[in-house]
Design a protein around this motif. Structure first.
Motif, PDB file in Angstrom:
ATOM      1  N   ASP A   1       0.819  -1.217   0.000  1.00 59.84           N
ATOM      2  CA  ASP A   1       0.000   0.000   0.000  1.00 59.84           C
ATOM      3  C   ASP A   1       0.853   1.266   0.000  1.00 59.84           C
ATOM      4  N   ARG A   2       2.150   1.145   0.216  1.00 56.62           N
ATOM      5  CA  ARG A   2       3.049   2.294   0.174  1.00 56.62           C
ATOM      6  C   ARG A   2       3.470   2.647  -1.260  1.00 56.62           C
ATOM      7  N   ILE A   3       3.125   1.775  -2.207  1.00 56.76           N
ATOM      8  CA  ILE A   3       3.464   2.025  -3.603  1.00 56.76           C
ATOM      9  C   ILE A   3       2.324   2.790  -4.260  1.00 56.76           C
ATOM     10  N   ASP A   4       2.615   3.950  -4.814  1.00 58.22           N
ATOM     11  CA  ASP A   4       1.612   4.740  -5.524  1.00 58.22           C
ATOM     12  C   ASP A   4       1.281   4.027  -6.841  1.00 58.22           C
ATOM     13  N   PRO A   5       0.044   3.610  -7.047  1.00 59.53           N
ATOM     14  CA  PRO A   5      -0.314   2.870  -8.272  1.00 59.53           C
ATOM     15  C   PRO A   5       0.013   3.638  -9.550  1.00 59.53           C
ATOM     16  N   HIS A   6      -0.174   4.947  -9.516  1.00 56.94           N
ATOM     17  CA  HIS A   6       0.115   5.748 -10.705  1.00 56.94           C
ATOM     18  C   HIS A   6       1.614   5.761 -10.996  1.00 56.94           C
TER      19      HIS A   6
END
Length: 375
Positions: free
Chosen positions: A133-138
């Motif tokens: 969840d710390r990874i920005d999907p964009h």
């Protein structure tokens, strides 16, 4: 028959017509020259700023010759290049950090080297790994730009494997401290194992990569410890020698300019170490981290140009804005002089500005003096 009244009336009519024509002609002429006059007026106003900038640049160019003492630090792969400038003369340029700093970091960067090859091929391959969840999907979508099934990673990863294998083979003859050699061997061995598995399957996944990274992380910490020790030892020894060279009085006024790229500007490693060697009463204003978009072609020139701006602004702030200390503080720091006024207006607390289309007067508060005037 023409009467006196008729004559005078005729004269008055002719005069009025003449006056009307003259007035209209003047109005037309005024309209025709308005745009030209306005541009000339505005150019004259711009000339004030151009003159100020020319004077400012002239002072700065002369001031650079008098900056002293200054240490310029260029962050690089070997722990930093340091230049001492005293009385306008470059006294010495040194790379003071022991070589094993570079070697320890080189091996610690192995997981990042593998990631840099496979990152573009991660589309759809990031499962529910820890802290996903710390990874920005964009951001992830922009990094993982290769199409699914693309195997373009095989060639560069094979090449990087050869590089790692050569380093592992020659590691025993590098004459490294025993613990550093052991940790480096572990990192290289595990990296080659991960690559061989991926190449054999012509596929990889993030779970396996995360397991590899977690396995070598304790060894990476060992390498980081050695690198840190090397940097502290080398920099502090150099600062001690230079301090003795220029004397305590001069050293107490030392400025240090640390150039780095933006991603390493916060808590920069060189700045942390140098801070301890400076006059503690002045370190907060005399140790200056200067982030750059990339390493400048003339780092010393860039550093001195910026320091000259800082020094002359420090003095100007107290002389020009002596009656408005908050504005003086802004000029002496990183704030733009208009920043607080802009914040006030965006917050809705500043008086409305009068535009050219408004005919009524509006109250305005000078951001410098704080006085209210009618505009």
């Amino acid at each position: 028959m023409t009467t006196r009244r008729g004559f005078l009336g005729t004269v008055s009519a002719v005069g009025a017509a003449t006056l009307l024509m003259e007035t209209q002609a003047a109005t037309n002429a005024s309209a025709a020259t308005t745009a030209t006059d306005e541009k000339a007026a505005r150019d004259a106003i711009r000339g004030v700023n151009s003159g100020m900038r020319a004077n400012y640049a002239s002072l700065k160019a002369e001031l650079i010759k008098h900056l002293s003492p200054v240490v310029v630090v260029q962050n690089n792969a070997v722990g930093g290049r340091f230049t001492l400038i005293d009385k306008g003369v470059q006294v010495e340029t040194v790379d003071p950090v022991p070589e094993y700093f570079e070697l320890a970091k080189s091996i610690a960067h192995v997981p990042l080297g593998i990631y840099s090859v496979i990152a573009a091929y991660l589309g759809g391959k990031v499962p529910n790994i820890p802290n996903a969840d710390r990874i920005d999907p964009h951001d992830l979508a922009m990094v993982a730009f290769k199409a699914a099934g693309d195997t373009g990673w095989i060639t560069p990863l094979t090449s990087f494997r050869a590089t790692l294998s050569a380093a592992r083979t020659k590691l025993p003859t590098a004459n490294l401290p025993a613990d550093l050699e052991t940790s480096s061997t572990t990192i290289l061995t595990e990296a080659i194992r991960f690559i061989d598995t991926a190449l054999g399957a012509k596929s990889f996944d993030m779970v396996a990569f995360n397991q590899f990274a977690a396995t070598v992380y304790p060894s990476i910490r060992v390498n980081m410890t050695f690198a840190s020790t090397a940097q502290i030892t080398g920099i502090e020894a150099l600062m001690k020698r230079w301090r003795a060279l220029i004397g305590e009085t001069a050293w107490s006024d030392l400025y240090v300019m640390v150039l780095s790229i933006w991603t390493t500007a916060e808590l920069n490693q060189a700045s942390i170490i140098i801070r301890r060697t400076m006059n503690q009463a002045k370190v907060d204003t005399h140790l200056i981290d200067l982030p750059t978009a990339e390493t400048p072609a003339d780092p010393i020139g860039v550093a001195l140009d910026n320091l000259a701006r800082i020094v002359q602004d420090n003095v100007a702030a107290e002389m020009v804005f002596n009656s408005a200390l908050d504005v003086a503080d802004a000029l002496k720091g990183k704030e733009d002089l208009l920043s607080k006024e802009i914040l006030k207006q965006l917050d809705g607390t500043a008086p409305a500005a009068r535009t050219a289309a408004l005919g009524t007067a509006a109250a305005a508060t000078c951001p410098v003096t704080g006085r209210t005037a009618t505009v």
